[in-house]
Design an enzyme around this catalytic site. Structure first.
Site, PDB file in Angstrom:
ATOM      1  CB  SER A 252      -1.120   0.090   1.249  1.00  0.00           C
ATOM      2  OG  SER A 252      -2.023  -0.976   1.190  1.00  0.00           O
TER       3      SER A 252
ATOM      4  CB  SER B 279      -0.793  -2.063  -3.395  1.00  0.00           C
ATOM      5  OG  SER B 279      -0.433  -0.640  -2.919  1.00  0.00           O
TER       6      SER B 279
ATOM      7  CG  ASP C 260      -2.098   1.824  -4.431  1.00  0.00           C
ATOM      8  OD1 ASP C 260      -1.417   1.462  -3.351  1.00  0.00           O
ATOM      9  OD2 ASP C 260      -2.074   1.193  -5.447  1.00  0.00           O
TER      10      ASP C 260
END
Length: 370
Positions: A247, A285, A287
């Site tokens: 992330s 991830s 984001d």
């Protein structure tokens, strides 16, 4: 160039120390704190062999401006993560509390810590409600993330330490245990000055960089990842975490007068800056990006009505057709913030002897243009 463009307050190198040109003109500190009023504070927790974590606090108007709302917007490139308070932000287009960044399992105690801190401030604590903004990235590669090592008092300490001026980067605050492109990552910041007619404004970025796979890494337009593929413990055969997981949280600040929708438009440009460093946006991830404007102070506050009389607010803002230079500033500042997080970070060994190597600066420099 100023000294603070080249090194952090602790003397760690920043990307510009490599002598590689980047477009745009930074502010005096090349940091989010170049936006007047913005302050940053850290609590860094390094204990024994297994604790490598912490808390970052960003105060949009500093301590003196606590509770005075900013126009704000946010955007999620991929939702495998958390940023609290965003439903209210979407509803009102405003941000009043500090923005906190920590590890995935510390969102709760940091949230509580922000409330504890705010209600102790003067003047009297708010009579309505508090919806703190707390974002996270996963530091479980290096730190005992399940151990509840981050407590409310650590959030309070980060808030108490928040200051303007040069900002430390790399293995500090919420970025202490984070990794980026298979190297040690963490906290990074940068800024760009934007001319708007006779006026001048600043766009600042702050990242908690914990994303990207080594093979993707691109620096100043050069695809360097394949040339730096060795010494990559996170992609060893016995590691189950996929490359690119982890992330990134990005906070954008500006003193340009903007509408909430224009702040959201800045947040939507963050992925373009990240893409310049190589990422394609991993499924694993989270984001998530937030942008705020410190202009128009006194507007966009939400409070219980004190009178039956009609009330109105006014906003001054940059015309939509003049927003392109601010978009460009976001892209440039985000890219450099990630590079600063990488170059300032130090090799770190954490839980179970796991290691995250610092990016080899001499080798990196040899791959880049002058």
């Amino acid at each position: 160039m100023t000294t603070s463009w080249h090194s952090t307050p602790a003397g760690r190198p920043r990307f510009r120390s490599l002598g590689v040109p980047l477009p745009g003109t930074p502010g005096p500190y090349n940091a989010i704190t170049d936006v007047p009023g913005v302050t940053v504070g850290y609590t860094t927790l390094v204990e024994g062999a297994s604790v490598r974590t912490g808390v970052t606090a960003i105060l949009p108007r500093g301590r003196a401006g606590l509770g005075r709302a900013c126009a704000a917007g946010w955007h999620s490139l991929n939702g495998n993560g958390e940023m609290t308070g965003t439903t209210w932000l979407s509803e009102t287009g405003s941000l009043a509390p500090p923005v906190m960044i920590t590890n995935t399992y510390a969102v709760g105690p940091v949230h509580r810590g922000v409330i504890d801190w705010i209600v102790r401030q003067e003047p009297a604590p708010p009579s309505e409600w508090l919806l703190p903004v707390v974002a996270e990235t996963w530091d479980g590669w290096l730190s005992d993330i399940h151990g509840s090592h981050v407590r409310p008092e650590h959030a309070v300490a980060a808030l108490e330490s928040a200051a303007g001026g040069p900002v430390e980067e790399g293995c500090v605050g919420g970025g202490t245990g984070m990794n980026c492109y298979g190297f040690k990552g963490g906290s990074g910041t940068s800024s760009r000055v934007v001319a708007h007619g006779a006026d001048s404004y600043t766009v600042g970025a702050f990242v908690q960089a914990n994303f990207g796979s080594r093979r993707e890494l691109t620096v100043a337009g050069v695809h360097v990842g394949p040339e730096l593929a060795d010494d990559n413990p996170m992609e060893a055969p016995d590691v189950v975490v996929p490359p690119g997981a982890g992330s990134i949280i990005v906070v954008i600040a500006t003193d340009a007068p903007l509408l909430p929708g224009q702040c959201a438009a800045l947040a939507r440009r963050v992925p373009l800056g990240l893409a310049r460093t190589g990422t394609s946006g991993s499924h694993f991830s989270g984001d998530i990006f937030l942008a705020f404007s410190t202009a128009n102070e006194g507007a966009l506050n939400s409070a219980f009505p004190k009178t039956d009389e009609a009330e109105y607010e006014s906003l001054r803002f940059v015309p939509w057709g003049r927003m392109d230079p601010f978009y460009e500033a976001v892209v440039r500042a985000v890219e450099e913030s990630v590079l600063n997080a990488l170059t300032a970070a130090e090799t770190t060994v954490g839980r179970e002897g796991r290691r995250s190597p610092a990016i080899p600066l001499d080798r990196l420099r040899s791959l880049l243009p002058s």
